[in-house]
Design a protein around this motif. Structure first.
Motif, PDB file in Angstrom:
ATOM      1  N   UNK A 169      53.680  50.079  47.988  1.00 59.56           N
ATOM      2  CA  UNK A 169      54.068  48.746  48.445  1.00 59.56           C
ATOM      3  C   UNK A 169      52.987  47.754  48.000  1.00 59.56           C
ATOM      4  N   UNK A 170      53.236  47.100  46.869  1.00 62.24           N
ATOM      5  CA  UNK A 170      52.213  46.217  46.298  1.00 62.24           C
ATOM      6  C   UNK A 170      51.884  45.056  47.243  1.00 62.24           C
ATOM      7  N   UNK A 171      52.907  44.465  47.831  1.00 62.11           N
ATOM      8  CA  UNK A 171      52.654  43.340  48.741  1.00 62.11           C
ATOM      9  C   UNK A 171      51.829  43.804  49.937  1.00 62.11           C
ATOM     10  N   UNK A 172      52.106  45.017  50.414  1.00 61.61           N
ATOM     11  CA  UNK A 172      51.353  45.548  51.547  1.00 61.61           C
ATOM     12  C   UNK A 172      49.888  45.771  51.206  1.00 61.61           C
ATOM     13  N   UNK A 173      49.618  46.348  50.024  1.00 60.57           N
ATOM     14  CA  UNK A 173      48.226  46.567  49.595  1.00 60.57           C
ATOM     15  C   UNK A 173      47.522  45.231  49.391  1.00 60.57           C
ATOM     16  N   UNK A 174      48.222  44.278  48.788  1.00 56.29           N
ATOM     17  CA  UNK A 174      47.591  42.978  48.536  1.00 56.29           C
ATOM     18  C   UNK A 174      47.204  42.311  49.856  1.00 56.29           C
ATOM     19  N   UNK A 175      48.081  42.417  50.837  1.00 58.13           N
ATOM     20  CA  UNK A 175      47.817  41.784  52.132  1.00 58.13           C
ATOM     21  C   UNK A 175      46.680  42.499  52.868  1.00 58.13           C
ATOM     22  N   UNK A 177      41.897  42.213  34.261  1.00 62.53           N
ATOM     23  CA  UNK A 177      41.944  43.420  35.094  1.00 62.53           C
ATOM     24  C   UNK A 177      40.845  43.400  36.157  1.00 62.53           C
ATOM     25  N   UNK A 178      41.233  43.758  37.384  1.00 65.70           N
ATOM     26  CA  UNK A 178      40.275  43.957  38.471  1.00 65.70           C
ATOM     27  C   UNK A 178      40.550  45.321  39.087  1.00 65.70           C
ATOM     28  N   UNK A 216      41.773  38.123  50.505  1.00 60.61           N
ATOM     29  CA  UNK A 216      40.744  37.111  50.243  1.00 60.61           C
ATOM     30  C   UNK A 216      40.539  36.878  48.743  1.00 60.61           C
ATOM     31  N   UNK A 217      41.429  37.421  47.921  1.00 59.55           N
ATOM     32  CA  UNK A 217      41.272  37.306  46.464  1.00 59.55           C
ATOM     33  C   UNK A 217      42.526  36.724  45.842  1.00 59.55           C
ATOM     34  N   UNK A 218      42.475  36.509  44.522  1.00 57.93           N
ATOM     35  CA  UNK A 218      43.650  36.112  43.741  1.00 57.93           C
ATOM     36  C   UNK A 218      44.163  37.306  42.929  1.00 57.93           C
ATOM     37  N   UNK A 219      43.880  38.522  43.413  1.00 58.62           N
ATOM     38  CA  UNK A 219      44.298  39.734  42.723  1.00 58.62           C
ATOM     39  C   UNK A 219      45.693  40.157  43.173  1.00 58.62           C
ATOM     40  N   UNK A 220      46.465  40.696  42.226  1.00 58.30           N
ATOM     41  CA  UNK A 220      47.784  41.257  42.519  1.00 58.30           C
ATOM     42  C   UNK A 220      47.792  42.702  42.030  1.00 58.30           C
ATOM     43  N   UNK A 221      48.001  43.644  42.934  1.00 62.57           N
ATOM     44  CA  UNK A 221      47.941  45.059  42.543  1.00 62.57           C
ATOM     45  C   UNK A 221      49.125  45.427  41.653  1.00 62.57           C
ATOM     46  N   UNK A 222      48.839  46.198  40.609  1.00 69.67           N
ATOM     47  CA  UNK A 222      49.866  46.597  39.638  1.00 69.67           C
ATOM     48  C   UNK A 222      50.105  48.107  39.616  1.00 69.67           C
ATOM     49  N   UNK A 223      49.051  48.892  39.817  1.00 67.13           N
ATOM     50  CA  UNK A 223      49.174  50.345  39.703  1.00 67.13           C
ATOM     51  C   UNK A 223      48.087  50.981  40.566  1.00 67.13           C
ATOM     52  N   UNK A 264      44.503  49.138  40.636  1.00 64.22           N
ATOM     53  CA  UNK A 264      44.304  48.314  39.443  1.00 64.22           C
ATOM     54  C   UNK A 264      45.134  47.048  39.596  1.00 64.22           C
ATOM     55  N   UNK A 265      44.490  45.916  39.423  1.00 67.86           N
ATOM     56  CA  UNK A 265      45.106  44.638  39.780  1.00 67.86           C
ATOM     57  C   UNK A 265      44.868  43.593  38.697  1.00 67.86           C
ATOM     58  N   UNK A 266      45.704  42.559  38.723  1.00 73.34           N
ATOM     59  CA  UNK A 266      45.565  41.409  37.820  1.00 73.34           C
ATOM     60  C   UNK A 266      45.025  40.227  38.621  1.00 73.34           C
ATOM     61  N   UNK A 267      44.000  39.585  38.106  1.00 70.04           N
ATOM     62  CA  UNK A 267      43.436  38.402  38.763  1.00 70.04           C
ATOM     63  C   UNK A 267      44.117  37.149  38.207  1.00 70.04           C
TER      64      UNK A 267
END
Lengths: 199, 199
Positions: free
Chosen positions: B153-159, B54-55, B164-171, B89-92
Motif C-alpha cells: 500500500x504505497x499511500x499507507x507507507x508514504x503516510x 531516487x530516495x 514529512x518528505x516529498x517522497x513517493x514510494x515506488x517499490x 525505494x521512492x521518487x522525490x
C-alpha cells in the motif's frame, strides 16, 4: 574501488563507474548479433509478475531515420542523425496477452488485466522503465556506448512509427562506439546521505 | 555465454543471467558499508538532466519493520519480516531543489520546474524508476540478493514513514543473503523477435 563489492573492478568500470553517456559516434556499425546479445542479458532482471512490457524499435540509417529526426528536440537532432543505430524504447500496454506463456502460475491475470486498462498502462510504464535501465547497462556490457534522450515528441513518434501497435515510446537512445569528444564533463552525483534515511 | 559481450562471464552471471529474485533470507546482516557501496555504483548511470530523484528508506529489524509489514500485501508479509534489511525505494517530487548543484550548466531549471509540479512528478517517477533498476543491479554487484515487491500500500507507507518528505514510494525490496529454498523456478522470458521491430 569499492571494497564490499563482489563485482570485478573492470566490470564496475564498464557498467557503472567509467561508463558515460555518448554524444558523438563513430561510423562503426552495430550488428544484429550485438542487438541480440543485449537482449540476452537485458531480458533476465525482474519485472512485476514477469510481465516484461519493454519493446524496442531499432532505426538504422536511411529514410526512417530522417523521419525520426523530425520528432527529436533541436538539441538532440544532430547526434541522433549520426548514431549507427537508434533505439526507441517503448512500453507495450497490451503486454498481458503474453501472460499465459510468461506467467503460467497465474494465467487468469490476463483476463483480469484485459478489463483494467488503467492498471495495464501503469504496470507497462513502470516495468518497461525498469527494463530500459537493464537494457542500458546490457548495452554497456556489450561494449557499446549509449546516449539516452528524453527530449523528443513521444506522441509524434508513436503516431509515425507505432500506430499499428499498443506501444508507447518512453525513451530514445543512440547506440554505437563513442566518437571524438564524445563526453561532456561528469556532472556531480548526490551523496549517500542526501538520498538515504533509516527508519 | 554471449560472444559479442565485453562483460566477463562471471559478471554476466552475477548481475544478469544467474541472479534470481530471493524469497527467503539468512540472518546474516547487511552492513552500512554494503548499503553505501551499493550507492557508490548505483549513483552513476544516467538520469534526465542528472536529476537523480531516487530516495531510499532502509528499514532494519525492530518496531518500524512491524509497522512496515502492515502495509505489505498478504503474500509478501512473511518474507518482508525476515529480510535483514528492507529498502523502500521512492521518487522525490522535490528533486529540483538540488538542480543548481547537480546540473550547474542550467541552474534556472530549478525555477522552471518549481512552477510545474506535473512535470516534476512525471520526471521524478520516470527517472527514479530507472535508478531503481540501477540500484537492483548494484545490490547484486555487492553480492546481495534482492526481492523486489510491487504488492504493498504505497499511500499507507508514504503516510506512515514519509509524511514529512516529498517522497513517493515506488517499490519495496528485501535485501540480504539468500536463505533455504530462496528461488522459485525461473519463469520464461520473451524472445528477441517478440519484442523487437526494425524501422
Amino acid at each position: 574501488m569499492n571494497d564490499p563489492i563482489a563485482l570485478h573492478p573492470d566490470a564496475q568500470a564498464l557498467l557503472f563507474t567509467d561508463a558515460r553517456t555518448a554524444n558523438t559516434f563513430t561510423d562503426e556499425p552495430v550488428t544484429d548479433e550485438q542487438l541480440r546479445a543485449i537482449h540476452e542479458l537485458a531480458k533476465y532482471p525482474p519485472t512485476a509478475a514477469n510481465t516484461q512490457p519493454l519493446r524496442v524499435l531499432y532505426v538504422r540509417h536511411g529514410e526512417p531515420r530522417e523521419r525520426l529526426l523530425t520528432h527529436m528536440n533541436d538539441g538532440n537532432r544532430a547526434k541522433t542523425a549520426t548514431a549507427p543505430v537508434v533505439a526507441v524504447l517503448a512500453a507495450d500496454t497490451d503486454f498481458h496477452h503474453h501472460i499465459p506463456r510468461i506467467f503460467p502460475i497465474r494465467p487468469q491475470m490476463r483476463d483480469t488485466l484485459d478489463g483494467d486498462p488503467a492498471s495495464r498502462e501503469h504496470m507497462a510504464r513502470f516495468n518497461a522503465t525498469l527494463q530500459i535501465a537493464y537494457w542500458l547497462l546490457a548495452a554497456r556490457a556489450a561494449g557499446l556506448a549509449t546516449g539516452p534522450m528524453a527530449g523528443f515528441d513521444a506522441a509524434g513518434i508513436d503516431k509515425e512509427f507505432l500506430a499499428d501497435t499498443s506501444w508507447k515510446s518512453l525513451l530514445v537512445v543512440n547506440l554505437g562506439k563513442p566518437g571524438p569528444d564524445a563526453w561532456f564533463p561528469r556532472l556531480p552525483r548526490l551523496d549517500y546521505d542526501d538520498i538515504v534515511r533509516h527508519a
